[in-house]
Scaffold this motif. Structure first.
Motif, PDB file in Angstrom:
ATOM      1  N   PRO A  63      22.742  46.335  21.067  1.00 44.84           N
ATOM      2  CA  PRO A  63      22.138  45.295  21.914  1.00 44.84           C
ATOM      3  C   PRO A  63      21.263  44.353  21.067  1.00 44.84           C
ATOM      4  N   LEU A  64      21.374  43.062  21.326  1.00 43.01           N
ATOM      5  CA  LEU A  64      20.649  42.088  20.499  1.00 43.01           C
ATOM      6  C   LEU A  64      19.137  42.300  20.573  1.00 43.01           C
ATOM      7  N   SER A  65      18.665  42.841  21.700  1.00 43.69           N
ATOM      8  CA  SER A  65      17.222  43.072  21.843  1.00 43.69           C
ATOM      9  C   SER A  65      16.712  44.190  20.938  1.00 43.69           C
ATOM     10  N   GLU A  66      17.613  44.924  20.275  1.00 39.13           N
ATOM     11  CA  GLU A  66      17.179  45.984  19.344  1.00 39.13           C
ATOM     12  C   GLU A  66      17.278  45.589  17.873  1.00 39.13           C
ATOM     13  N   GLU A  74      11.765  36.027  16.506  1.00 39.33           N
ATOM     14  CA  GLU A  74      11.833  36.138  17.973  1.00 39.33           C
ATOM     15  C   GLU A  74      12.620  37.396  18.297  1.00 39.33           C
ATOM     16  N   PHE A  75      12.225  38.049  19.407  1.00 43.90           N
ATOM     17  CA  PHE A  75      12.919  39.277  19.813  1.00 43.90           C
ATOM     18  C   PHE A  75      14.308  38.982  20.375  1.00 43.90           C
ATOM     19  N   SER A  76      14.365  38.108  21.395  1.00 34.83           N
ATOM     20  CA  SER A  76      15.620  37.941  22.106  1.00 34.83           C
ATOM     21  C   SER A  76      15.718  36.544  22.714  1.00 34.83           C
ATOM     22  N   PRO A  77      16.721  35.737  22.350  1.00 34.42           N
ATOM     23  CA  PRO A  77      17.716  36.096  21.340  1.00 34.42           C
ATOM     24  C   PRO A  77      17.055  36.256  19.983  1.00 34.42           C
TER      25      PRO A  77
END
Lengths: 177, 177
Positions: free
Chosen positions: B6-9, B42-45
């Motif tokens: 997952p992109l958030s990780e 930045e976390f997400s994206p």
């Protein structure tokens, strides 16, 4: 006892990606935050880029005073590093609350941190990416290291309060600086 | 076998400051370089900032194609990481020369690296700091991890071919993401 560290050696401290403390002083109050989002941008004079969110109380101090200190904590300081990261200087003197000792720096108003083994006095030299990314470019103008703790192990943040501590050292023949 | 991450990780992989490989593909040729000067923005994206010197052969490919892959090598890959860092793609197919295996990515032309345990497919989203600092802002558009090697130890560069390998893990109660 801190000794001056040649500015050309600053990257050896930050390039490995340790968790650091960032201090500021604004209107007579010192503050400290935890920071992992930083990178080296130039060897000499050493430039460091860092992300300080607008949600951090330190953001306004950094933008207004254009000065800070990056202090590098040894792994044993992990509990205080997490406490500093979980609290806001808006409500609290974090130095006093978490047993950290501010010491006068030489070239900036922001304090050194006595419990850290190295301190980098910095001036903000470029704020063009602050509006979009909260990204500051800093120049390290004075660096200090405690020679007795030069080999201190540092912390690296893997997210969600998980930290990895420096382990084994490898020495390989490298043409890289 | 790689699985999507997952992109958030993504920040959990880069925030600790590991040495990474950066691959590009330009005019039908893949290239790979070693990189330690990077940070999360930045976390997400997920946004990643990185410094790719104009002296690197990868610089022109990154600027022209606006795509790359950040591949994260396990500590055991240290000898190849140093060889990649010491050689230039101007003269050499570094994949072939150093026994690294390029694999097709999903969203970019730059290759994944089979010997790495995680790969981040990236697009360049901001080049405004390239003229002054060689600083690129990347967005990670697809992330991969080998679940069997998720706990792989990574390398951190202390300069002059000295690397520290991940050691002990600490878990502390943290409100930090």
């Amino acid at each position: 006892m801190l000794k001056p560290l040649p500015l050309s050696e600053v990257y050896c401290l930050l390039e490995p990606g340790p968790v650091v403390l960032l201090t500021t002083a604004h209107r007579g109050r010192a503050n400290v935050m935890t920071l992992s989002w930083h990178l080296m941008m130039e060897f000499s004079p050493p430039l460091v880029g860092c992300l300080v969110s607008g949600a951090n109380h330190s953001f306004a101090a950094l933008r207004k005073t254009r000065e800070c200190v990056i202090a590098i904590p040894p792994a044993a300081l992990a509990p205080q590093v997490v406490q500093v990261g979980n609290a806001s200087g808006r409500d609290l003197d974090k130095f006093e609350a978490f047993g950290l000792t501010p010491r006068p720096a030489k070239k900036v108003a922001a304090p050194l941190v006595a419990e850290c083994f190295a301190d980098l006095e910095c001036r903000v030299v470029d704020t063009r990416f602050v509006p979009k990314y909260n990204f500051f470019v800093l120049e390290v103008v004075q660096a200090w290291i405690d020679p007795r703790r030069r080999a201190a192990k540092t912390l690296h943040h893997r997210g969600h309060g998980t930290f990895v501590v420096d382990g084994e050292t490898l020495r390989l023949k490298s043409g890289m600086p």
